[in-house]
Design an enzyme around this catalytic site. Structure first.
Site, PDB file in Angstrom:
ATOM      1  N   TYR A 156       0.873  -1.185   0.000  1.00  0.00           N
ATOM      2  CA  TYR A 156       0.000   0.000   0.000  1.00  0.00           C
ATOM      3  C   TYR A 156       0.904   1.226   0.000  1.00  0.00           C
ATOM      4  CZ  TYR A 156      -3.790  -3.198   1.170  1.00  0.00           C
ATOM      5  OH  TYR A 156      -4.705  -4.224   1.141  1.00  0.00           O
TER       6      TYR A 156
ATOM      7  N   GLU B 115      -1.895  -0.469  11.948  1.00  0.00           N
ATOM      8  CA  GLU B 115      -3.295  -0.157  11.639  1.00  0.00           C
ATOM      9  C   GLU B 115      -4.045   0.526  12.777  1.00  0.00           C
ATOM     10  OE1 GLU B 115      -7.406  -2.307  10.048  1.00  0.00           O
ATOM     11  OE2 GLU B 115      -5.479  -3.351   9.877  1.00  0.00           O
TER      12      GLU B 115
END
Length: 476
Positions: A398, A431
């Site tokens: 990502y 995260e």
């Protein structure tokens, strides 16, 4: 200064070389405390060691074992034989061998590596300073220096010889103008110029040489030293009062996340812990697909016409959603926070093959204007959970190399969400999981030119989002 040194410098030496470690630390202490604060603010650490550099824990992995580095003079050395190295990336550190540093040449190398760390790894200098007109003007003045006057004047190469690396001198002709595009395409070469100027300015025995041979860059460093380092540091402190932003720096982000959400994690049930871990693996897709399909609602008896096996699978997803809701409702983010998320053109309902926002590393400005016209100020409800990261581009899967759009999201204090990296199947993504049901607003669209090596030379579109405060207290 003592407090900064205490928090920034780590000693890893035997008692019989303690005198050398003191002299090494004195080199660091001669720098403005604002410079050290900026490095500390991004999680930077300075290690003073009596070990060979490649034996230090920061550099002991196989990638550094046979590494060669280039000195301020452009000479190549095996890292294992050198005495100072600035490790870049998301966990920056400077490792210095403990010596007496009676040699001024050695002192220059220490300041050179620290100068590299400042311009390459330290926000906001690594994003803005090489594009600062003051730096560009100083470079151009040095590159246009002449000896003599009038028609008899000839190129003065002294400043170029002192500060420019071999590749830059080869690719940049005397008198040629430097602009932002040239800098973006030759980042490491211009980082070298900054670092070399930094080193010569702060090593007292070479300061006069910088002033004589490259007066424009001497004056540039003088202004940084006497005024702008402090202004930059004060600005960072002021912004950090209002919103917490870890940028790319994983060491600080991880420490904050683990400590802030420690009690929350301890109070979760086994079922809640299991679904959080499962969500970071394969369970996120069916959960979010369900929530998107039914606009975030759990519909009673929705599987009435399904066969027994399908109905049981649907009920399982609904129970997982309830457990995930329960877990996130127990947690509130304690301060205003910026999180990041990489997306494709699908964020705006566009398919890559049809829209192609970025071609050959360049963002299409007309398409950005179109997106801004259609979406700026608009809101959307996030019916499913939103996975974000405390840091920008934590993993290559990502990253800017794959996704042309970066969402920079401001999360206000009080939002239900939690740091789940230490419970995740992919802890390297750092995260932050944001609960479902919040309304987000598109605030700003801007094209970001590549200013870091991690950008892979590609522009990207940064879209600033915020949670619409009128929706802040929505409960599930």
């Amino acid at each position: 200064m003592k407090e900064i040194i205490r928090n920034l410098v780590r000693l890893d030496v035997r008692s019989d070389v303690d005198e050398n470690s003191k002299k090494t630390q004195e080199l660091v202490e001669k720098l403005p405390h604002e410079v050290l604060e900026l490095y500390k603010n991004v999680g930077g650490e300075i290690y003073i060691t009596d070990k060979r550099l490649t034996q230090h824990e920061e550099l002991s992995d196989s990638s550094h074992k046979d590494m060669f580095i280039v000195s301020s003079e452009g000479k190549s050395f095996p890292l294992r034989e050198h005495f100072v190295f600035a490790k870049g990336g998301k966990e920056p550190s400077l490792i210095i061998h403990a010596e007496d540093y009676a040699s001024h040449l050695s002192s220059v190398e220490v300041y050179y590596e620290l100068g590299k760390a400042i311009i390459r790894d330290t926000f906001p200098l690594n994003q803005k300073e090489l594009g600062n007109p003051k730096f560009i003007n100083a470079i151009n003045e040095v590159n246009q220096q002449k000896e003599g006057k009038g028609v008899n004047a000839k190129a003065d190469e002294d400043g170029r010889d002192l500060l420019f690396g071999k590749e830059l001198k080869k690719n940049l002709e005397h008198g040629q103008l430097v602009d932002l595009d040239l800098i973006s395409g030759n980042l490491s070469e211009f980082q070298h110029v900054f670092a070399k100027s930094f080193a010569l300015y702060y090593e007292p025995h070479y300061k006069e040489a910088l002033k004589s041979y490259a007066p424009a860059l001497f004056n540039y460093m003088l202004e940084l030293d006497q005024m702008r380092f402090k202004e930059i540091s004060d600005d960072v402190k002021e912004k950090n009062k209002n919103v917490l932003d870890f940028k790319w720096y994983t060491r600080k982000a991880e420490s904050w996340g683990v400590q802030t959400f420690k009690n929350w994690k301890e109070n979760l049930t086994i079922s809640e812990k299991d679904i959080i871990t499962g969500y970071t693996g394969s369970k996120y897709d069916p959960i979010n697909e369900y929530l998107r399909k039914y606009d975030g609602e759990i519909i009673p008896n929705i599987g009435g016409d399904l066969d027994k096996k399908s109905k049981k699978a649907l009920e399982k997803i609904e129970n997982q959603i309830k457990n995930l809701d329960a877990a996130l409702q127990k947690s509130k983010i304690t301060e205003n926070l910026i999180v990041y998320r990489r997306v494709s053109e699908l964020q705006f309902g566009k398919k890559y093959e049809d829209y192609n926002l970025r071609q050959n590393g360049i963002i299409n400005e007309e398409k950005v204007m179109e997106l801004e016209s259609n979406f700026k100020g608009q809101t959307f409800i996030q019916h499913n959970y939103m996975s974000t990261s405390l840091v920008q581009d934590p993993h290559q899967s990502y990253s800017n190399d794959r996704y042309p759009i970066l969402l920079e999201i401001t999360i206000p204090e009080g939002v239900h969400g939690a740091y789940i990296a230490d419970m995740s199947e992919y802890p390297g993504q750092y995260e932050m999981l944001i609960n479902r049901g919040y309304t987000f607003k598109y605030d700003k669209f801007s094209i970001v030119k590549p200013t870091r090596e991690e950008d892979k030379g590609k522009e990207y579109l940064k879209v600033n989002l915020s949670i619409y405060l009128g929706n802040l207290n929505r409960e599930k």
